[in-house]
Write an enzyme that holds these catalytic residues in place. Structure first.
Site, PDB file in Angstrom:
ATOM      1  N   CYS A   2       0.866  -1.192   0.000  1.00 24.62           N
ATOM      2  CA  CYS A   2       0.000   0.000   0.000  1.00 24.62           C
ATOM      3  C   CYS A   2       0.896   1.232   0.000  1.00 24.62           C
ATOM      4  O   CYS A   2       2.076   1.155   0.251  1.00 24.62           O
ATOM      5  CB  CYS A   2      -0.865  -0.013   1.253  1.00 24.62           C
ATOM      6  SG  CYS A   2      -1.794  -1.533   1.397  1.00 24.62           S
ATOM      7  N   ARG A  27       1.617   1.657  -6.200  1.00 26.19           N
ATOM      8  CA  ARG A  27       1.931   0.612  -5.214  1.00 26.19           C
ATOM      9  C   ARG A  27       0.686  -0.164  -4.818  1.00 26.19           C
ATOM     10  O   ARG A  27       0.775  -1.245  -4.248  1.00 26.19           O
ATOM     11  CB  ARG A  27       2.514   1.237  -3.946  1.00 26.19           C
ATOM     12  CG  ARG A  27       3.956   1.670  -4.073  1.00 26.19           C
ATOM     13  CD  ARG A  27       4.363   2.395  -2.829  1.00 26.19           C
ATOM     14  NE  ARG A  27       4.366   1.506  -1.693  1.00 26.19           N
ATOM     15  CZ  ARG A  27       5.469   0.909  -1.231  1.00 26.19           C
ATOM     16  NH1 ARG A  27       6.610   1.100  -1.872  1.00 26.19           N
ATOM     17  NH2 ARG A  27       5.442   0.125  -0.200  1.00 26.19           N
ATOM     18  N   TRP A  74      -4.024  -1.708  -1.356  1.00 24.59           N
ATOM     19  CA  TRP A  74      -4.128  -2.898  -2.214  1.00 24.59           C
ATOM     20  C   TRP A  74      -4.616  -3.966  -1.257  1.00 24.59           C
ATOM     21  O   TRP A  74      -3.857  -4.441  -0.409  1.00 24.59           O
ATOM     22  CB  TRP A  74      -2.761  -3.240  -2.805  1.00 24.59           C
ATOM     23  CG  TRP A  74      -2.787  -4.309  -3.827  1.00 24.59           C
ATOM     24  CD1 TRP A  74      -3.185  -4.190  -5.135  1.00 24.59           C
ATOM     25  CD2 TRP A  74      -2.394  -5.682  -3.685  1.00 24.59           C
ATOM     26  NE1 TRP A  74      -3.050  -5.390  -5.789  1.00 24.59           N
ATOM     27  CE2 TRP A  74      -2.575  -6.327  -4.919  1.00 24.59           C
ATOM     28  CE3 TRP A  74      -1.907  -6.421  -2.623  1.00 24.59           C
ATOM     29  CZ2 TRP A  74      -2.295  -7.682  -5.127  1.00 24.59           C
ATOM     30  CZ3 TRP A  74      -1.617  -7.766  -2.818  1.00 24.59           C
ATOM     31  CH2 TRP A  74      -1.816  -8.384  -4.052  1.00 24.59           C
ATOM     32  N   ASN A 100       0.470  -0.800   6.385  1.00 25.05           N
ATOM     33  CA  ASN A 100       0.918  -1.542   5.207  1.00 25.05           C
ATOM     34  C   ASN A 100       1.415  -2.877   5.736  1.00 25.05           C
ATOM     35  O   ASN A 100       2.296  -2.918   6.582  1.00 25.05           O
ATOM     36  CB  ASN A 100       2.066  -0.769   4.535  1.00 25.05           C
ATOM     37  CG  ASN A 100       2.434  -1.366   3.209  1.00 25.05           C
ATOM     38  OD1 ASN A 100       1.789  -2.296   2.729  1.00 25.05           O
ATOM     39  ND2 ASN A 100       3.458  -0.810   2.591  1.00 25.05           N
ATOM     40  N   GLY A 101       0.785  -3.991   5.294  1.00 25.97           N
ATOM     41  CA  GLY A 101       1.247  -5.295   5.781  1.00 25.97           C
ATOM     42  C   GLY A 101       0.056  -6.155   6.164  1.00 25.97           C
ATOM     43  O   GLY A 101      -1.076  -5.862   5.811  1.00 25.97           O
ATOM     44  N   GLU A 485      10.727 -13.348 -20.121  1.00 26.74           N
ATOM     45  CA  GLU A 485      10.479 -11.941 -19.797  1.00 26.74           C
ATOM     46  C   GLU A 485       9.530 -11.313 -20.820  1.00 26.74           C
ATOM     47  O   GLU A 485       8.598 -10.598 -20.465  1.00 26.74           O
ATOM     48  CB  GLU A 485      11.799 -11.174 -19.743  1.00 26.74           C
ATOM     49  CG  GLU A 485      11.690  -9.675 -19.589  1.00 26.74           C
ATOM     50  CD  GLU A 485      10.871  -9.208 -18.384  1.00 26.74           C
ATOM     51  OE1 GLU A 485      10.547 -10.035 -17.515  1.00 26.74           O
ATOM     52  OE2 GLU A 485      10.514  -8.023 -18.338  1.00 26.74           O
ATOM     53  N   LYS A 489       5.878  -9.665 -19.803  1.00 26.34           N
ATOM     54  CA  LYS A 489       5.485  -8.294 -20.163  1.00 26.34           C
ATOM     55  C   LYS A 489       4.113  -8.315 -20.820  1.00 26.34           C
ATOM     56  O   LYS A 489       3.237  -7.535 -20.485  1.00 26.34           O
ATOM     57  CB  LYS A 489       6.517  -7.671 -21.107  1.00 26.34           C
ATOM     58  CG  LYS A 489       7.823  -7.310 -20.452  1.00 26.34           C
ATOM     59  CD  LYS A 489       7.791  -6.077 -19.570  1.00 26.34           C
ATOM     60  CE  LYS A 489       7.566  -6.221 -18.121  1.00 26.34           C
ATOM     61  NZ  LYS A 489       8.279  -7.044 -17.241  1.00 26.34           N
ATOM     62  N   GLU A 492       1.158  -9.495 -18.307  1.00 24.77           N
ATOM     63  CA  GLU A 492       0.827  -8.693 -17.111  1.00 24.77           C
ATOM     64  C   GLU A 492       0.204  -7.341 -17.459  1.00 24.77           C
ATOM     65  O   GLU A 492      -0.455  -6.747 -16.614  1.00 24.77           O
ATOM     66  CB  GLU A 492       2.049  -8.507 -16.210  1.00 24.77           C
ATOM     67  CG  GLU A 492       3.135  -7.618 -16.726  1.00 24.77           C
ATOM     68  CD  GLU A 492       4.226  -7.399 -15.661  1.00 24.77           C
ATOM     69  OE1 GLU A 492       3.940  -7.323 -14.466  1.00 24.77           O
ATOM     70  OE2 GLU A 492       5.397  -7.321 -16.072  1.00 24.77           O
ATOM     71  N   HIS A 508       9.160 -31.714 -27.230  1.00 27.75           N
ATOM     72  CA  HIS A 508       8.735 -32.639 -26.145  1.00 27.75           C
ATOM     73  C   HIS A 508       7.319 -32.318 -25.696  1.00 27.75           C
ATOM     74  O   HIS A 508       6.981 -32.526 -24.520  1.00 27.75           O
ATOM     75  CB  HIS A 508       9.730 -32.525 -24.970  1.00 27.75           C
ATOM     76  CG  HIS A 508      11.128 -32.844 -25.372  1.00 27.75           C
ATOM     77  ND1 HIS A 508      11.550 -34.128 -25.656  1.00 27.75           N
ATOM     78  CD2 HIS A 508      12.203 -32.042 -25.606  1.00 27.75           C
ATOM     79  CE1 HIS A 508      12.826 -34.100 -26.020  1.00 27.75           C
ATOM     80  NE2 HIS A 508      13.253 -32.854 -25.994  1.00 27.75           N
ATOM     81  N   LYS A 607       3.268  -2.721  -7.627  1.00 30.22           N
ATOM     82  CA  LYS A 607       4.657  -2.557  -8.047  1.00 30.22           C
ATOM     83  C   LYS A 607       5.606  -3.336  -7.148  1.00 30.22           C
ATOM     84  O   LYS A 607       6.590  -3.875  -7.600  1.00 30.22           O
ATOM     85  CB  LYS A 607       5.051  -1.071  -8.028  1.00 30.22           C
ATOM     86  CG  LYS A 607       6.467  -0.792  -8.485  1.00 30.22           C
ATOM     87  CD  LYS A 607       6.713  -1.233  -9.910  1.00 30.22           C
ATOM     88  CE  LYS A 607       8.127  -0.965 -10.362  1.00 30.22           C
ATOM     89  NZ  LYS A 607       8.396  -1.578 -11.674  1.00 30.22           N
TER      90      LYS A 607
HETATM   91  C1  AGP Z   1       7.660  -7.388 -13.473  1.00 30.44           C
HETATM   92  O1  AGP Z   1       7.189  -6.623 -14.571  1.00 30.44           O
HETATM   93  C2  AGP Z   1       6.656  -7.494 -12.357  1.00 30.44           C
HETATM   94  N1  AGP Z   1       6.245  -6.219 -11.910  1.00 30.44           N
HETATM   95  C3  AGP Z   1       7.135  -8.411 -11.248  1.00 30.44           C
HETATM   96  O2  AGP Z   1       7.408  -9.678 -11.814  1.00 30.44           O
HETATM   97  C4  AGP Z   1       8.400  -7.938 -10.497  1.00 30.44           C
HETATM   98  O3  AGP Z   1       9.524  -8.074 -11.318  1.00 30.44           O
HETATM   99  C5  AGP Z   1       8.588  -8.836  -9.266  1.00 30.44           C
HETATM  100  O4  AGP Z   1       7.471  -8.659  -8.414  1.00 30.44           O
HETATM  101  C6  AGP Z   1       9.871  -8.542  -8.489  1.00 30.44           C
HETATM  102  O5  AGP Z   1       9.839  -7.225  -7.994  1.00 30.44           O
HETATM  103  P1  AGP Z   1      11.210  -6.614  -7.399  1.00 30.44           P
HETATM  104  O6  AGP Z   1      12.192  -6.553  -8.526  1.00 30.44           O
HETATM  105  O7  AGP Z   1      10.825  -5.265  -6.884  1.00 30.44           O
HETATM  106  O8  AGP Z   1      11.669  -7.534  -6.312  1.00 30.44           O
END
Ligand code: AGP
Length: 612
Positions: A2, A27, A74, A100-101, A485, A489, A492, A508, A607
């Protein structure tokens, strides 16, 4: 994950808090609220949904005061609705909390409080905190009441509390790894935030609370203590990030801006670390010594999501250049795997935020087993940076878009530099080879720029993919992680199901998926696996597949075989994951943007995942 903002000082707290929350919205964003001390009472405004709804509410029903706290949420416990939005008032209306938590023992505490007569207004775990504080306030001041209340909580927390009966202070506390608590030091005013961008425009003098620390924040300054009240001499950091870089500028989305920042960010992550004359690398914040480097017999890279794919590239780089065995472990698995690590193992965490709960827990696991802890981190002052024995700062500035881009390519270069340094210190890298590797590094920012120059070509391919429901990304060797990766992208931010797969594994099983409706993105730059990847393209075409190839400029063979091609400049193959990923970042961005989706704040995501 959050967002929290607090203010105490001579100015009106409301706009400062609201602007700060806006910068933290990435966030977490399913509800938001603000509480301000006005005319001796606590005024609260809260609403479900995006921050703009709260802004409208505050506009329609203004609140003004010199002390306040705010929160974007969140949800973890309780629906994302107004009743569950923070800040949470207690029963007396004297105390208000943002959090937050997760309070892991909140049901037990809630039952206990209800049996004492507490009446709950929400389904959140957070509300137990404010009732606990009220329980102790009858016989203690606010600081002591907060200490007593927090001593009963299980889990990880970032908490900010204020009371109308002690209007000269705000109390902040951090327990475990639930995301940071940053204290900004101004002139006769103080700021509190869960992350730097919220308060960067006001000050660059910051204190980062460690776990199990509290701060009593007044207009004159801050007193940092342990949870036992013993004062701590907390370090004041001068943070170099400028507020402008945390703004979108002329871009529609932060993600688009950050993709285009990669010429700058790659330059910055190299800056000050390479002597191109002597072809040597300096990474002083790693605190390396010849004895330490010689004793290392294994490196275990731990990370989550995109960061873990950077780690997979790092395995190839470190093994090929420094000849040290490398394992890559998903942090959420490593933390419970009773891993085989010891004093000769380096546990290397990669994390943009430096606050990812799984990654921090995996670091702790490594620490318990006696490993050497390193980290590659972007967020200055974050937990993963502070608890490591040595770290490399990505130095790419704030990354706001939830989908990581510049904080993926920067660690690739950081890992490349680390591999050269380790190889050099261990004598496994001869001078000629080292000089070539360092010379190749010099090319990287320009090569990235040339990838970005081809954005219009990528946009055209994106337009042809707007209606697809699935996609397959294939890579091999140093570009196998690029497939993972690229797929991440796309999924997500566009919500299209996309799967990254080792190309050699297609025969396979997964080759059964190939048909005209399944776009297959094949990453086939001129690298040691080129021939294998070319035959991969032929196999997909032979089965009626639609192939989009990432290929090296001038590759007419692939141009004749694939349906569409995303060209990248000729790149030394150990660095090719830096260039091959850029068209895939742009591809995902343009598909999502043209589908009208919320690119910077994709549904269900945050994030920084600071809870398990
Ligand atoms: C990547 O686009 C995502 N937002 C997610 O996979 C992110 O890389 C992952 O949560 C790790 O975050 P960090 O690098 O802040 O530890």
């Amino acid at each position: 994950m959050c967002g929290i903002v607090g203010y105490i000082g001579p100015r009106n707290a409301t706009p400062i808090i609201m602007n700060g929350l806006k910068k933290l919205e990435y966030r977490g964003y399913d509800s938001a609220g603000i509480a301000v001390l006005e005319n001796g009472g606590i005024e609260v405004r809260r609403d479900a949904g995006k921050l703009e709804r709260l802004s409208k509410l505050v506009q329609d029903s203004p609140i003004k005061g010199k002390l306040g706290i705010g929160h974007t949420r969140w949800a973890t416990h309780g629906e994302p609705n107004t009743r569950n939005a923070h800040p949470h008032l207690g029963m007396t209306g004297d105390v208000v909390v943002v959090h937050n938590g997760i309070v892991e023992n909140f049901t037990t505490l809630k039952d206990e409080l209800i049996s004492e007569g507490a009446e709950f207004q929400s389904e959140t775990d957070t509300e137990v905190i404010v009732h606990l504080i009220e329980r102790y306030l009858s016989e203690n001041d606010l600081t002591t009441a907060v200490q007593k209340a927090l001593s009963l909580l299980k889990g990880a927390h970032g908490i900010v509390v204020m009371s109308k009966n002690e209007p000269d202070k705000i109390i902040a506390a951090r327990i475990g790894n639930a995301g940071g608590v940053v204290l900004g030091i101004g002139q006769d005013e103080m700021f509190i935030a869960s992350d730097l961008p919220a308060i960067l425009e006001h000050t660059r003098k910051m204190i980062f609370l460690e776990s199990h620390q509290m701060a009593v924040v007044t207009r004159q300054g801050v007193k940092v203590t342990g949870m036992d009240g013993k004062e701590i001499d907390a370090e004041v950091h001068n943070v170099p990030w400028d507020p402008v870089s945390a703004e979108k500028g002329e871009y529609r989305h932060f993600m688009h801006k950050e993709i285009h920042e990669q010429v700058r960010s790659l330059t910055d992550t190299i800056a000050g670390r390479v002597d191109f004359e002597t072809a040597t690398i300096q990474l002083p914040s790693l605190n390396l010594t010849p004895e330490l480097v010689k004793k290392i017999n294994k490196i275990v890279i731990i990370a989550c999501g995109t960061a873990s794919y950077a780690g997979m590239v790092g395995k190839v780089l470190i093994e090929r250049i420094a000849r040290i065995p490398v394992e890559v472990e998903i942090a959420s698995e490593f933390r419970y795997a009773d891993p085989i690590v010891d004093a000769r193992t380096v546990v290397l965490a990669i994390s943009q935020s430096g606050e990812t709960a799984d990654t921090l827990a995996a670091m702790e696991e490594g620490r318990q087993k006696g490993a050497i802890l390193w980290s590659i981190v972007n967020a200055i002052g974050s937990q993963a940076m502070r608890i490591a024995d040595g770290f490399i700062s990505m130095q790419v500035g704030p990354e706001i878009g939830v989908a990581s881009t510049k904080a993926y390519t920067a660690p690739l270069v950081d890992l490349y530099m680390l591999a050269i340094l380790l190889g050099d210190m261990r004598g496994t890298l001869d001078e000629k080879k080292r000089r070539q590797l360092v010379e190749d590094l010099r090319l990287v920012p320009d090569l990235a720029g040339r990838c970005l120059d081809r954005e219009e070509e990528v946009k055209k391919v994106a337009e042809s993919l707007l209606e697809v429901d699935n996609a397959l990304y294939l890579g091999r060797g140093v570009n196998m992680p690029t497939a993972f990766e690229g797929a991440l992208k796309l999924k997500e931010i566009s919500y299209i199901h996309a799967e990254g797969y080792p190309a050699g594994e297609m025969k396979h099983g997964p080759i059964a998926l190939i048909d005209a409706d399944l776009p297959v993105v094949v990453i086939a730059p001129r690298d040691p696996w080129y021939d294998k990847m070319f035959s991969q393209i032929e196999q997909a075409k032979a089965r009626g597949g639609r192939v989009i190839a990432v290929a090296t400029e001038g590759d007419e063979l692939i141009q004749s075989e694939a349906d569409q091609v995303l060209f990248v400049p000729e790149t030394p193959w150990l660095l090719s994951p830096v260039t091959t990923v850029i068209p895939l970042q742009l591809l995902a961005y343009h598909i999502a943007a043209q589908r009208g989706l919320d690119v910077d704040q994709p549904r269900n995501l945050a994030k920084s995942v600071t809870v398990e």
